[in-house]
Every structure is written in C-alpha cells, then in structure tokens.
Design a protein around this motif. Structure first.
Motif, PDB file in Angstrom:
ATOM      1  N   ASP A   1       0.849  -1.191   0.000  1.00 54.94           N
ATOM      2  CA  ASP A   1       0.000   0.000   0.000  1.00 54.94           C
ATOM      3  C   ASP A   1       0.891   1.250   0.000  1.00 54.94           C
ATOM      4  N   PRO A   2       0.941   1.974  -1.120  1.00 52.28           N
ATOM      5  CA  PRO A   2       1.837   3.131  -1.194  1.00 52.28           C
ATOM      6  C   PRO A   2       1.413   4.292  -0.284  1.00 52.28           C
ATOM      7  N   THR A   3       0.183   4.311   0.139  1.00 54.94           N
ATOM      8  CA  THR A   3      -0.292   5.406   0.991  1.00 54.94           C
ATOM      9  C   THR A   3      -0.143   5.109   2.484  1.00 54.94           C
TER      10      THR A   3
ATOM     11  N   GLY B   1       2.545   4.604   4.394  1.00 59.47           N
ATOM     12  CA  GLY B   1       3.660   5.177   5.142  1.00 59.47           C
ATOM     13  C   GLY B   1       4.615   4.096   5.604  1.00 59.47           C
TER      14      GLY B   1
END
Length: 158
Positions: free
Chosen positions: A106-108, A110
């Motif tokens: 998941d790039p969002t 963190g």
C-alpha cells in the motif's frame, strides 16, 4: 516459585482443549456449509486446520488424563505445551510478516511501525507461553511428581 495446583492445570487444559475443538469444528462446518472454505488458495489447506484440531485434542486428552491420574498424561501435557509454545511463535511471526508485506504493497500507508505490531503480538504470545512454561515447571517439580505418583497409585487401587 511455587508450582501450580494440579487440578488447575488439568481443568485449564481440559476446558481449553474442548473449547478449541468445538469452536474449530463449528467454524469449519459453518464455512463448509456456506461454501466459504478456500479450496484453491495456495496459502490455505483444510488439512492444516484438521491437524490443529488434533493438537488441541491432545490438550483435552492430557487434561482429562491428568484429572484421572493416568500415567501417560504428564508426558502428553508436556508435549502439548512445547508444541503450543512453538506454534505461538511461528503463528505470530507469520502474521507479522504477512502484515508487513500487505503494508508495503500500500503506497499510501507510510512507514511500517514495528513497535505496535510487536507489542500487539506479545499481548497474545506472552500469557500463553508463560502459562505453558509455568505448567512445564510444575510438571518437573519433585513434590508434584510425588503427588501425581500417589494419585496414580490410588487410582490403580480402585
């Protein structure tokens, strides 16, 4: 450190074993009837669950054997405790790695935070491992061994 009372150990492992067996069998049955048992998933096999139910069956048998002063019960309980300790660590490590992999996809999301994940894992692992360790300590206590042998002798005289 005083050993645990034998009746407490016996009842805890008997109740935990039967509860795990009943709950596991009920969940597998409900999933099968609902058609939600994953059959084509490379990460899942129903045999893993069946084997796990067999392991919890050892807990039930060992607890019942301890309650009835069977000579084989302490060894079975010791074996179950070692298996449960190993499974707790393996399961915890596997879940942490799966969580980390999903988090990294998941790039969002963190940065992955190890502290809360390890703390959460420890909340499940530490009490179970501590109780199993204390049970193992109790099973090797000379007074407990003598008490159990006296119980075996009394049970055999009946």
């Amino acid at each position: 450190m005083d050993p645990l009372p034998l009746p407490l150990i016996s009842w805890v492992f008997t109740i935990a074993g039967i509860a795990a067996l009943l709950l596991g069998a009920a969940l597998l049955t409900l999933m099968y009837k609902a058609g939600t048992l994953p059959t084509n998933n490379v990460d899942y096999s129903v045999w893993n669950d069946v084997i796990l139910l067999g392991i919890w069956g050892m807990s039930f048998m060992a607890g019942m054997g301890m309650l009835n002063y069977k000579p084989w019960a302490p060894q079975l309980l010791e074996y179950f405790c070692w298996v449960l300790i190993a499974l707790m660590f393996i399961n915890s490590a596997t879940r942490i790695m799966i969580m980390k992999q999903k988090f990294e996809k998941d790039p969002t999301a963190g940065k992955f935070k190890w502290t809360p994940v390890l703390a959460g894992s420890a909340m499940g692992v530490v009490p179970v491992v501590a109780f199993c360790g204390y049970t193992l300590y109790t099973l090797y206590d000379p007074q407990v061994i003598q008490e159990y042998r006296a119980g075996i002798a009394a049970a055999q005289r009946k």
